[in-house]
Motif scaffolding. Structure first.
Motif, PDB file in Angstrom:
ATOM      1  N   GLY A  20      42.058  19.647  83.984  1.00  0.00           N
ATOM      2  CA  GLY A  20      42.857  19.004  82.941  1.00  0.00           C
ATOM      3  C   GLY A  20      42.554  17.524  82.853  1.00  0.00           C
ATOM      4  N   ASP A  21      43.469  16.784  82.260  1.00  0.00           N
ATOM      5  CA  ASP A  21      43.256  15.351  82.051  1.00  0.00           C
ATOM      6  C   ASP A  21      43.588  14.522  83.285  1.00  0.00           C
ATOM      7  N   THR A  22      44.217  15.124  84.271  1.00  0.00           N
ATOM      8  CA  THR A  22      44.555  14.403  85.499  1.00  0.00           C
ATOM      9  C   THR A  22      44.124  15.221  86.705  1.00  0.00           C
ATOM     10  N   GLY A  23      43.914  14.548  87.810  1.00  0.00           N
ATOM     11  CA  GLY A  23      43.512  15.209  89.043  1.00  0.00           C
ATOM     12  C   GLY A  23      42.699  14.259  89.889  1.00  0.00           C
ATOM     13  N   GLU A  24      42.526  14.592  91.142  1.00  0.00           N
ATOM     14  CA  GLU A  24      41.830  13.700  92.074  1.00  0.00           C
ATOM     15  C   GLU A  24      40.324  13.732  91.885  1.00  0.00           C
ATOM     16  N   TRP A  25      39.790  14.905  91.506  1.00  0.00           N
ATOM     17  CA  TRP A  25      38.342  15.080  91.449  1.00  0.00           C
ATOM     18  C   TRP A  25      37.849  15.229  90.008  1.00  0.00           C
ATOM     19  N   PRO A  26      36.917  14.382  89.545  1.00  0.00           N
ATOM     20  CA  PRO A  26      36.219  14.670  88.287  1.00  0.00           C
ATOM     21  C   PRO A  26      35.420  15.951  88.461  1.00  0.00           C
ATOM     22  N   ILE A  27      35.398  16.794  87.443  1.00  0.00           N
ATOM     23  CA  ILE A  27      34.739  18.093  87.593  1.00  0.00           C
ATOM     24  C   ILE A  27      33.633  18.269  86.563  1.00  0.00           C
ATOM     25  N   ILE A  49      40.460  17.786  88.443  1.00  0.00           N
ATOM     26  CA  ILE A  49      41.080  18.906  89.148  1.00  0.00           C
ATOM     27  C   ILE A  49      41.498  18.434  90.549  1.00  0.00           C
ATOM     28  N   ASP A  50      42.502  19.053  91.087  1.00  0.00           N
ATOM     29  CA  ASP A  50      42.889  18.815  92.480  1.00  0.00           C
ATOM     30  C   ASP A  50      42.338  19.939  93.341  1.00  0.00           C
ATOM     31  N   LEU A  51      41.830  19.581  94.520  1.00  0.00           N
ATOM     32  CA  LEU A  51      41.295  20.564  95.459  1.00  0.00           C
ATOM     33  C   LEU A  51      42.031  20.442  96.791  1.00  0.00           C
ATOM     34  N   THR A  52      42.215  21.575  97.451  1.00  0.00           N
ATOM     35  CA  THR A  52      42.789  21.553  98.795  1.00  0.00           C
ATOM     36  C   THR A  52      41.707  21.079  99.769  1.00  0.00           C
ATOM     37  N   PRO A  53      42.069  20.634 100.953  1.00  0.00           N
ATOM     38  CA  PRO A  53      41.054  20.234 101.941  1.00  0.00           C
ATOM     39  C   PRO A  53      40.019  21.315 102.214  1.00  0.00           C
ATOM     40  N   ALA A  54      40.457  22.571 102.231  1.00  0.00           N
ATOM     41  CA  ALA A  54      39.516  23.665 102.497  1.00  0.00           C
ATOM     42  C   ALA A  54      38.562  23.881 101.326  1.00  0.00           C
ATOM     43  N   GLU A  55      38.989  23.531 100.091  1.00  0.00           N
ATOM     44  CA  GLU A  55      38.151  23.743  98.906  1.00  0.00           C
ATOM     45  C   GLU A  55      37.116  22.646  98.712  1.00  0.00           C
ATOM     46  N   ILE A  56      37.351  21.474  99.267  1.00  0.00           N
ATOM     47  CA  ILE A  56      36.466  20.336  99.010  1.00  0.00           C
ATOM     48  C   ILE A  56      35.006  20.639  99.376  1.00  0.00           C
TER      49      ILE A  56
END
Length: 387
Positions: free
Chosen positions: A216-223, A243-250
Motif C-alpha cells: 500500500g501507500d505506507t509501510g516500512e519496506w519499499p516493494i 509493505i511491512d515484513l516480520t523479522p522472519a520474512e525480511i
C-alpha cells in the motif's frame, strides 16, 4: 499582456473512429491510423496500423492534415503528438487544427503539455479514465500576442531539446551495453558449438518467490513490483508501494546488491524481463517477481543481459504460458533455460564494462533530472506571464 480564451476558441476540434474489425478489407495499405500507443509527445511520422479508403469511408475515422495536434482522451490522458503527414485517428484521440491567426502551433503544443497533470486529474470512468472533447474545448488558455507566443515556444523548444538529447544518450548507453554483450560472448545461437552448455539454475545458488502480502501507500519496506523492472534491464523506483515484513520474512522477501529479479508474470512481450540490483537501498520483492541469487554479481549481470538479448527474448516468448491477458514463466522453467558456461574471468570482464556504463547512466540521469526541473520551471513561468 494576454487575454484568456478557451481551447475551443483557438482551434477546430474533432475526433476519429474505428472501423469494424470483423471486416479485414478496412485495414491495410492506405492512410496511417493512429491509436494512443502511436503518440510520442512529438512529431508522429507513422502508425502501427493503416486504413484503406473503404475503412475510412465506413467509419467515423477522419483524415487530418499535417500539423494537426493530437491529444489522448482515454487512458494516457493528455499524451500528445503532431501529425507529420495526413493521418486518421481512433475515437480515443482528439485532434486540434489551430487557428493560425490566433495561436502558434508550438505554443499550443507546449501549453497542452503543461496542462497534462490537470487534464489527467479531470479524468473520470471505471477501468479506463477518460475526458471528452467538451472538456478540451472549454479549457482556458492564456493568449498573448503571436510574437510573444512564438518567443515562449522557442524557449520551451530549446529546453525540451536538451531533455531529448539526454534521453538519446541513455538510449545509446543501453545499446552500448547490448553491443558489449554480443562482443564479449558472441551470438547465443552459436554457443552450443563453442562452449559447454548448462542452465541458469546451475549458476544460481538460491531462487525464491517474492511476497504475496498486500502492499500500500505506507509501510516500512519499499516493494518492487513488475512495473519497477524496465524492459531494458533497469530498476525504475519512481512509483513504489510499501509493505511491512516480520523479522522472519525480511531475509525471504528482500533483495541485496548483486541479486537478479525475474518477472514471472506479465504480458507475453514482457514476461521474463530481468534486472540486477545495483543499489544498497532496502527493497522488498512482490510475488510476481522471482529473486535469483548467484555466487557473484558478474553471473547475475551475464544472465540478465542474456535474457534481454534477442535470443533470450525469443526463448522467453517460447516458454511463456498464456492465460487471460497474462503470460507466465515459473521459477522452475526459468532455471531450465540453457546458457553457456563461460569462465568467471570473462563474466567479470563483462561486468566491469557494464559498471562503467552504469555510472555514466547515473550521471546522465542526474543531468536529465535537472533538465526536467528547468523545463517545468520554464513552463510554469511561461504560462503565468513571467518568462
Amino acid at each position: 499582456m494576454s487575454t484568456e480564451v478557451t481551447l475551443g476558441d483557438v482551434a477546430q476540434w474533432g475526433s476519429g473512429g474505428t472501423p469494424k474489425r470483423s471486416i479485414p478489407e478496412y485495414f491495410g495499405d492506405g492512410t496511417p491510423w493512429l491509436s494512443i500507443a502511436d503518440l510520442n509527445d512529438g512529431i508522429v511520422t507513422s502508425a502501427k496500423e493503416s486504413l484503406t479508403a473503404d475503412g475510412i469511408a465506413n467509419s467515423a475515422a477522419k483524415i487530418v492534415p499535417p500539423g494537426t495536434l493530437l491529444v489522448a482522451m482515454y487512458g494516457s490522458i493528455g499524451k500528445l503528438g503532431i501529425a507529420a503527414t495526413e493521418m486518421a485517428t481512433s475515437q480515443a484521440i482528439a485532434f486540434a487544427k489551430p487557428r493560425e491567426d490566433l495561436v502558434d502551433r508550438r505554443y499550443l503544443f507546449h501549453y497542452l503539455l503543461a496542462q497534462r497533470p490537470r487534464l489527467q486529474a479531470l479524468g473520470r470512468g471505471g477501468t479506463q479514465m477518460n475526458i471528452g472533447q467538451a472538456d478540451l474545448k472549454a479549457w482556458p488558455i492564456p493568449l498573448p500576442s503571436l510574437p510573444e507566443q512564438r518567443r515562449i515556444a522557442t524557449i520551451l523548444d530549446h529546453a525540451d531539446t536538451l531533455r531529448t538529447k539526454r534521453r538519446q544518450v541513455l538510449t545509446h548507453l543501453d545499446s552500448l551495453a547490448d553491443a558489449t554483450f554480443l562482443e564479449t560472448f558472441g551470438p547465443p545461437q552459436l554457443w552450443p558449438t563453442h562452449w559447454s552448455m548448462g542452465t541458469i539454475g546451475e549458476l544460481a545458488t538460491n531462487v525464491d518467490y517474492g511476497t504475496s502480502g498486500k502492499a500500500g501507500d505506507t509501510g516500512e519496506w519499499p516493494i518492487l513490483r513488475m512495473g519497477n523492472v524496465t524492459d531494458d534491464g533497469h530498476l525504475d523506483l519512481s512509483d513504489l508501494k510499501y509493505i511491512d515484513l516480520t523479522p522472519a520474512e525480511i531475509p525471504k522477501y528482500t533483495v541485496r546488491r548483486g541479486d537478479m529479479v525475474f518477472n514471472r508474470t506479465n504480458s507475453k512481450e514482457k514476461v521474463g524481463k530481468a534486472a540486477v540490483i545495483r543499489t544498497d537501498e532496502p527493497l522488498a520483492l512482490a510475488g510476481y517477481l522471482v529473486r535469483v541469487r548467484f555466487d557473484d554479481s558478474a553471473s547475475a549481470e551475464f544472465v540478465s543481459a542474456y535474457l534481454r538479448s534477442p535470443h533470450g527474448k525469443a526463448v522467453r516468448k517460447k516458454l511463456a504460458k498464456t492465460a487471460v491477458n497474462q503470460a507466465n514463466i515459473n521459477a522452475t522453467e526459468m532455471q531450465r533455460i540453457a546458457i553457456a558456461q563461460f569462465p568467471a574471468s570473462v563474466r567479470k570482464s563483462f561486468q566491469s564494462i557494464l559498471e562503467s556504463i552504469h555510472y555514466q547512466r547515473i550521471e546522465t540521469e542526474h543531468v536529465l533530472e535537472a533538465d526536467n526541473d528547468l523545463f517545468i520551471s520554464l513552463q510554469s513561468r511561461a504560462f503565468r506571464g513571467a518568462l
